[in-house]
Design a protein around this motif. Structure first.
Motif, PDB file in Angstrom:
ATOM      1  N   VAL A   1       0.869  -1.165   0.000  1.00 40.16           N
ATOM      2  CA  VAL A   1       0.000   0.000   0.000  1.00 40.16           C
ATOM      3  C   VAL A   1       0.909   1.220   0.000  1.00 40.16           C
TER       4      VAL A   1
ATOM      5  N   GLU B   1       4.019   0.495   2.358  1.00 48.79           N
ATOM      6  CA  GLU B   1       3.782  -0.372   3.505  1.00 48.79           C
ATOM      7  C   GLU B   1       3.498  -1.787   3.001  1.00 48.79           C
TER       8      GLU B   1
ATOM      9  N   LEU C   1       1.818  -5.026   3.639  1.00 49.59           N
ATOM     10  CA  LEU C   1       0.705  -5.356   4.542  1.00 49.59           C
ATOM     11  C   LEU C   1       0.968  -6.598   5.378  1.00 49.59           C
TER      12      LEU C   1
ATOM     13  N   GLY D   1       5.309  -4.688   9.398  1.00 42.42           N
ATOM     14  CA  GLY D   1       6.305  -3.653   9.278  1.00 42.42           C
ATOM     15  C   GLY D   1       5.681  -2.288   9.071  1.00 42.42           C
TER      16      GLY D   1
END
Lengths: 149, 149, 149, 149, 149, 149
Positions: free
Chosen positions: C56, C80, C82, C85
């Motif tokens: 994302v 990011e 998913l 992290g």
């Protein structure tokens, strides 16, 4: 259904299915109304079985109820794995479409005349659902340009 | 929202909005579950105001309730006309997502711990909605791999 | 980020990221200008870390400097994964947008009033960068309809 | 260039142009490297003239400098209005691509042997630009897997 | 048919129609073959009437002839203007699809058993067309992995 | 060629190739005609070799014959595997485009003056093909607005 419609296990996103349901409902409503239409609501949709990338998906849409300017469209979604097997029912959706004129306000559409016993039953059920939808629609709608007395 | 998302009066198709709602719900559920998720159902969605081509649309998604493997996500949709004016609420949707393992069966997810008074109230309401959805789901589901005891 | 945005190892094309950076800058500039805007330039962009299919990606855009008709927008890009992290900084971009009127010539926009110490510093830095861009812009621009005295 | 690439006055988004620039640079670098490549940076790009929906846009890409694993590609963008007139230069971009092996680390590529006077000059200029880019790259890069000693 | 499929007078590109014809032929052939299929040829296609943005286009595909591994699919294309009027025939296409195994070589498919008089006539005509196609196929094909003895 | 253009073995759909062939023919015809053009027909197309996802595909289009308002465009399609090897001829297509005026009727275009021996031969062959197409076009065309006396 193509790769970009799916998550990483090859399951097609439910929302991609709903976008096609809406398109099928739009075509059905617009063909009846002979004027522009907008989506007023989707009833609850349960996804009964997953759809996979590569399945052929069929959207069977028909008018069930027609009010003054709003129309209820039932869309049945079936998915077929081309490697074999029959199409399976994936979900059904009732979509409410409203015909709108060039002033963007609801506009009258031709009536629907149910002919078979089955159509008449569906028509009455659709009428009841439409009344329930109206009574439970959020307040915001009270100030909204789309309503259908 | 771009031209291909819209009908000929520039109104964005409701189904295009729902496809994005689903994507927002997926990201929210997947981030919590840390595993793959599929859409189990959409509750009824009323489109309170039309969205037009060129509007910027914001999808605000958050978890309201989490069961063993299913999650309820509330998505609020707001549209902003960039020529001026505040974002307007266009609709709200409750989406039920289910985490699935590599065997494609429902898989347990971390619990959700509501902290504020407001979160606790939403959690209880979400739990009630989840129970209602299960009791009213079509029979086909009985034979379906996705259920969440 | 979906499969068609990526090469065969699943790395998202840098150009796909820049297309989204531009869209974020456009929305930010247009919201301030309340009129149409076009992209005048992108400053150098370094891709600090690869972005992968399924990440994302968040585009955080804000106005840093506003001249008569041109605006500098800083866009920070974070990706990011998913599966776990925190979002990681992928790159930053300074985009110069110019408001244009219906005659397609630069058109004045409201001033930007930096309020915090940090905003004032960014504003002064942006002003300097804008002057450097103008002095080093290719000659072709001399004959170009988009300039901003 | 098609309608969805453009704003409401029919100007094509600069970012859409850059996405194609990147694709052209990728093909050029990959053809030389015979292995996978990722984008490391875009130098500043000035948009000298607007591109409109319906224009045919040509991306002319060529290698100017090749290091151990990184390659500089110059892309010249020209737009042609099919109703008449010659193609016009819209912008130029220097894109740095890095070949990466299956371990996702930089991987050596064949050298580039400039042959004409012009190619040798461009090669030397490219080498200088590459050194400048490295010295001014953000610190985050120090910890980054893509570097090219 | 949506805006990006069309030129500036709203006429849908013939090639966009052919892409959908191919997809319909693929689904029809794959459903019969129960294995992967590739397109071997398109017979001449005349576009009898223009299709416009907003028309609903129907692709009616059926198998007319089946050889050892190749299949002839007839696709009839009809366009319907939703503002009124019947669907109009826009064009017809004969597409030859070949089933291919995992070694990418032609692979035998189940025979087609025409049942009605009409189906038998179409089958014989299809057989003749298939023979003509083979005898007039460019020489390059002689060295090609896809042939069907 | 990107993943969504392909079936599950990575072979690009023939129809996707034809859609690009049509676009190349359109650009070539429109550049000559300096007015809007529509596709009248595609001659038979044989796909000589498969195209795979990731190949770079080149569409080389040129005018071969020009009548009063119709133009024949030859498009040669070559695919290049970027991992190595020369571009391979994948197929050739003759596309007939017709210039249309704002009244949507065929409109005269500038003549084509073949200059080399080769161009003259192609021109004569194109003229013959055009005559054959007209004599064998389906009857529906008799009532059709697009014809070219």
């Amino acid at each position: 259904m193509v790769p970009t419609d799916a998550n990483f296990m090859g399951d097609v996103f439910g929302g991609v299915i709903l976008a096609e349901v809406d398109r099928a409902a739009y075509v059905t409503a617009r063909r009846h109304a002979r004027q522009n239409c907008v989506t007023a609501s989707f009833d609850r949709v349960d996804f009964l079985r997953p759809v996979h990338v590569g399945d052929v998906v069929d959207f069977d849409a028909r008018l069930t109820y027609v009010g003054r300017s709003s129309m209820e469209v039932l869309v049945e979604v079936r998915a077929e794995d081309l490697s074999g097997g029959e199409p399976r029912l994936v979900g059904t959706a009732y979509v409410t479409m409203v015909a709108v004129g060039s002033d963007r306000r609801p506009s009258a559409v031709p009536p629907l005349t149910p002919e078979t016993e089955d159509e008449r039953r569906r028509f009455e059920e659709g009428k009841r659902r439409m009344q329930e939808r109206r009574s439970s629609r959020p307040n915001a709608l009270a100030h909204h340009e789309i309503h259908d007395p």
